[in-house]
Design an enzyme around this catalytic site. Structure first.
Site, mmCIF file in Angstrom:
data_model
loop_
_atom_site.group_PDB
_atom_site.id
_atom_site.type_symbol
_atom_site.label_atom_id
_atom_site.label_comp_id
_atom_site.label_asym_id
_atom_site.label_seq_id
_atom_site.Cartn_x
_atom_site.Cartn_y
_atom_site.Cartn_z
ATOM 1 N N HIS A 160 -14.920 1.454 0.234
ATOM 2 C CA HIS A 160 -13.841 0.456 0.297
ATOM 3 C C HIS A 160 -12.591 1.009 0.977
ATOM 4 C CE1 HIS A 160 -15.563 -2.092 -3.283
ATOM 5 N NE2 HIS A 160 -16.271 -2.181 -2.180
ATOM 6 N N ASP A 197 -8.494 5.398 -4.326
ATOM 7 C CA ASP A 197 -7.692 6.577 -4.643
ATOM 8 C C ASP A 197 -8.463 7.833 -4.223
ATOM 9 O OD1 ASP A 197 -9.373 7.654 -6.917
ATOM 10 O OD2 ASP A 197 -8.846 5.703 -7.775
ATOM 11 N N TYR A 208 0.823 -1.223 0.000
ATOM 12 C CA TYR A 208 0.000 0.000 0.000
ATOM 13 C C TYR A 208 0.852 1.267 0.000
ATOM 14 C CZ TYR A 208 -4.048 -2.926 0.218
ATOM 15 O OH TYR A 208 -5.002 -3.863 -0.108
ATOM 16 N N LEU A 213 -18.026 1.603 -20.104
ATOM 17 C CA LEU A 213 -17.298 1.269 -21.329
ATOM 18 C C LEU A 213 -17.943 0.036 -21.983
ATOM 19 C CD1 LEU A 213 -14.888 2.686 -22.546
ATOM 20 C CD2 LEU A 213 -13.379 1.184 -21.227
ATOM 21 N N GLN A 231 -16.199 3.257 -4.889
ATOM 22 C CA GLN A 231 -15.568 1.981 -4.572
ATOM 23 C C GLN A 231 -14.051 2.103 -4.692
ATOM 24 O OE1 GLN A 231 -18.338 0.162 -7.680
ATOM 25 N NE2 GLN A 231 -18.015 -1.571 -6.320
ATOM 26 N N ASN A 232 -13.598 3.277 -5.113
ATOM 27 C CA ASN A 232 -12.177 3.456 -5.379
ATOM 28 C C ASN A 232 -11.430 3.906 -4.127
ATOM 29 O OD1 ASN A 232 -12.804 2.829 -8.025
ATOM 30 N ND2 ASN A 232 -13.154 4.975 -8.562
ATOM 31 N N ALA A 282 -16.068 7.652 -19.754
ATOM 32 C CA ALA A 282 -16.817 8.598 -18.919
ATOM 33 C C ALA A 282 -16.284 10.020 -19.068
ATOM 34 C CB ALA A 282 -16.760 8.159 -17.460
ATOM 35 N N THR A 321 -18.565 1.348 -13.099
ATOM 36 C CA THR A 321 -18.654 0.156 -12.241
ATOM 37 C C THR A 321 -18.985 -1.058 -13.108
ATOM 38 O OG1 THR A 321 -21.019 0.168 -11.733
ATOM 39 C CG2 THR A 321 -19.640 1.639 -10.440
ATOM 40 N N SER A 322 -18.519 -2.197 -12.679
ATOM 41 C CA SER A 322 -18.712 -3.405 -13.487
ATOM 42 C C SER A 322 -20.066 -4.057 -13.220
ATOM 43 C CB SER A 322 -17.615 -4.409 -13.171
ATOM 44 O OG SER A 322 -17.697 -4.768 -11.803
#
Ligand code: ZN
Length: 238
Positions: free
Chosen positions: A110, A95, A57, A204, A92-93, A221, A178-179
């Site tokens: 997350h 970063d 990390y 995408l 959910q990121n 996006a 998001t998937s």
């Protein structure tokens, strides 16, 4: 659309960060930056070898600190500044590109890479510097109890009371990048739709839960989301 929304929830996933050059959390071969997910993203992995997990990390933090927000992140800022609604960003990121772009009301379900949590007292240490097994908690002064504030597989998501409230009360639910595969976040759209929100996704590729969205916008996006924001801003002037 031509409608005025009063509360908007934006859910963002790996796709929005990928457009800023950050590798996605889980790629298809089960590796993340050439590490096994089991080693660096599970409680068992952390207990087995905390030094390795901290190293991972710390390295990721350096990579993430260099990344820049893209046009989609910046369009969220514009929407929050100019559209008269409560607008939450649930990401959910791990970063901090939403923060760098100037977004407000960001919920990192997350966790986030620039934080560590003390397993002794719960204190959250925010830092871009290295954290390791020698780090002393600034609150309880105990050494070696810091864990990256990242939600590992099998752990509960953060801020879910805030997220639940936003899901029940939003009238527009927007998903970006998001998937639709990773639960429980993949189920958020279902809750929002159940409580009456319009739902739209910017993606995408075709997502696994695409039948829950009223509208689909395919493409990057950074190219598709800014014009959508402009259209929303035009609608409130009518
Ligand atoms: Zn502590």
């Amino acid at each position: 659309m031509n409608k005025h929304y009063s509360r908007i929830l934006i859910l963002s996933g790996a796709g929005i960060s990928a457009e800023s050059g950050l590798a996605t959390f889980r790629s298809s071969n089960g590796l993340w930056n050439n590490h096994k997910v089991d080693d660096v993203a599970t409680i068992e992995g952390f207990q087995r070898n905390p030094a390795l997990v901290h190293d991972f990390y710390n390295e990721l933090k350096t990579e993430i600190q260099k990344a820049k927000p893209n046009a989609a992140h910046l369009a969220i800022t514009k929407l929050q500044q100019e559209y008269p609604a409560q607008i939450d960003v649930v990401t959910q990121n791990v970063d901090t590109l939403h923060e760098k772009a100037g977004n407000q009301n960001i919920w990192h379900i997350h966790g986030q890479v620039n934080q560590a949590v003390c397993l002794n007292c719960g204190h959250i240490l925010e830092t871009w510097g290295d954290v390791d097994t020698q780090t002393i908690c600034p609150q309880c002064q105990v050494m070696g109890m810091m864990k990256p504030n990242i939600v590992f597989f099998g752990e509960n998501l953060l801020y879910m009371d805030k997220v639940d409230d936003a899901l029940r009360h939003c009238d527009l639910f927007i998903s970006i990048g998001t998937s639709g595969v990773v639960y429980p976040a993949a189920g958020f759209v279902q809750t929002a739709k159940y409580y009456g929100a319009e739902t739209i996704e910017f993606t995408l590729d075709q997502t696994a839960n695409n039948y829950l969205f009223d509208r689909h916008v395919y493409g990057k996006a950074g190219e598709t989301f800014p014009p959508f924001v402009e259209a929303l801003l035009q609608d409130i002037k009518k």
